[in-house]
Design a protein around this motif. Structure first.
Motif, PDB file in Angstrom:
ATOM      1  N   ALA A  10     -34.291 -35.367 -27.038  1.00  0.00           N
ATOM      2  CA  ALA A  10     -34.027 -36.725 -26.547  1.00  0.00           C
ATOM      3  C   ALA A  10     -33.810 -36.715 -25.034  1.00  0.00           C
TER       4      ALA A  10
ATOM      5  N   TYR B 256     -35.047 -40.279 -24.307  1.00  0.00           N
ATOM      6  CA  TYR B 256     -34.894 -41.101 -25.509  1.00  0.00           C
ATOM      7  C   TYR B 256     -33.416 -41.139 -25.887  1.00  0.00           C
ATOM      8  N   ASP B 257     -33.077 -42.084 -26.749  1.00  0.00           N
ATOM      9  CA  ASP B 257     -31.759 -42.082 -27.363  1.00  0.00           C
ATOM     10  C   ASP B 257     -31.744 -41.013 -28.454  1.00  0.00           C
TER      11      ASP B 257
ATOM     12  N   HIS C 140     -37.790 -45.587 -28.935  1.00  0.00           N
ATOM     13  CA  HIS C 140     -37.587 -44.427 -28.065  1.00  0.00           C
ATOM     14  C   HIS C 140     -36.337 -43.654 -28.491  1.00  0.00           C
ATOM     15  N   THR C 141     -36.379 -43.170 -29.722  1.00  0.00           N
ATOM     16  CA  THR C 141     -35.214 -42.518 -30.321  1.00  0.00           C
ATOM     17  C   THR C 141     -35.621 -41.230 -31.017  1.00  0.00           C
TER      18      THR C 141
END
Length: 173
Positions: A21, A26-27, A72-73
């Protein structure tokens, strides 16, 4: 995109997920931690006070919530998550989701988990590495058909976290 990390406990889903991440900006969500925050109970307490059926129902509910609401995880699942209800089907049917099975050999899992078994209620009662490896072997046998449905498979044996993250990034390009 949501990247879902799948694999047995000790395969590195959380540590790899956090680094991945960060690299991708990303989260990061660990599904077990997400469940604990939503339920205001530890996973162990949920199992003890409400039972596994309740936990598995909530696990599926919260998985779907994360899949629906996130972008976006990197999502690290619990080792059993893909194996219950429609969880794996729901992961595979999402257009914006890539699932990655972090495949780790049974002996390697035994070595890793022996060091931290006191923190893992499912295996804390096992006394020897031999018992642990036997337990893992039975579980892996039951779960492999779910894990191998993942879009991609990355081996984690004898690999550093950084190297695994690098391999995942290359796979995603």
């Amino acid at each position: 995109m949501i990247i879902v990390l799948i694999g047995y406990m000790g395969s590195g889903k959380s540590s790899i997920g956090q680094k991945l991440a960060k690299v991708l900006s990303y989260d990061f969500i660990d599904l077990d931690s997400y469940i604990e925050s939503k339920e205001d109970l530890s996973i162990s307490d949920i199992f003890f006070n409400k039972g596994e059926i309740y936990f598995r129902k909530k696990e599926g509910q919260y998985l779907n919530e994360v899949l629906k609401d996130s972008k976006h995880t990197v999502l690290a699942l619990g080792g059993g998550t893909p194996c219950y209800g429609y969880n794996m089907k729901n992961i595979l049917e999402k257009d914006n989701v890539t699932s990655i099975y972090l495949k780790t050999s049974i002996p390697e899992l035994g070595r890793r988990l022996m060091k931290e078994k006191s923190k893992r209620p499912l295996i804390s009662h096992l006394e020897t590495e031999e018992e642990l490896v036997e337990f893992i072997g039975k579980h892996i046998f039951e779960r492999t058909s779910f894990y191998t449905q993942s879009n991609k498979t990355i081996s984690t044996d004898n690999q550093t976290t950084d190297l695994i993250v690098e391999k995942i990034v290359i796979e995603l390009i």
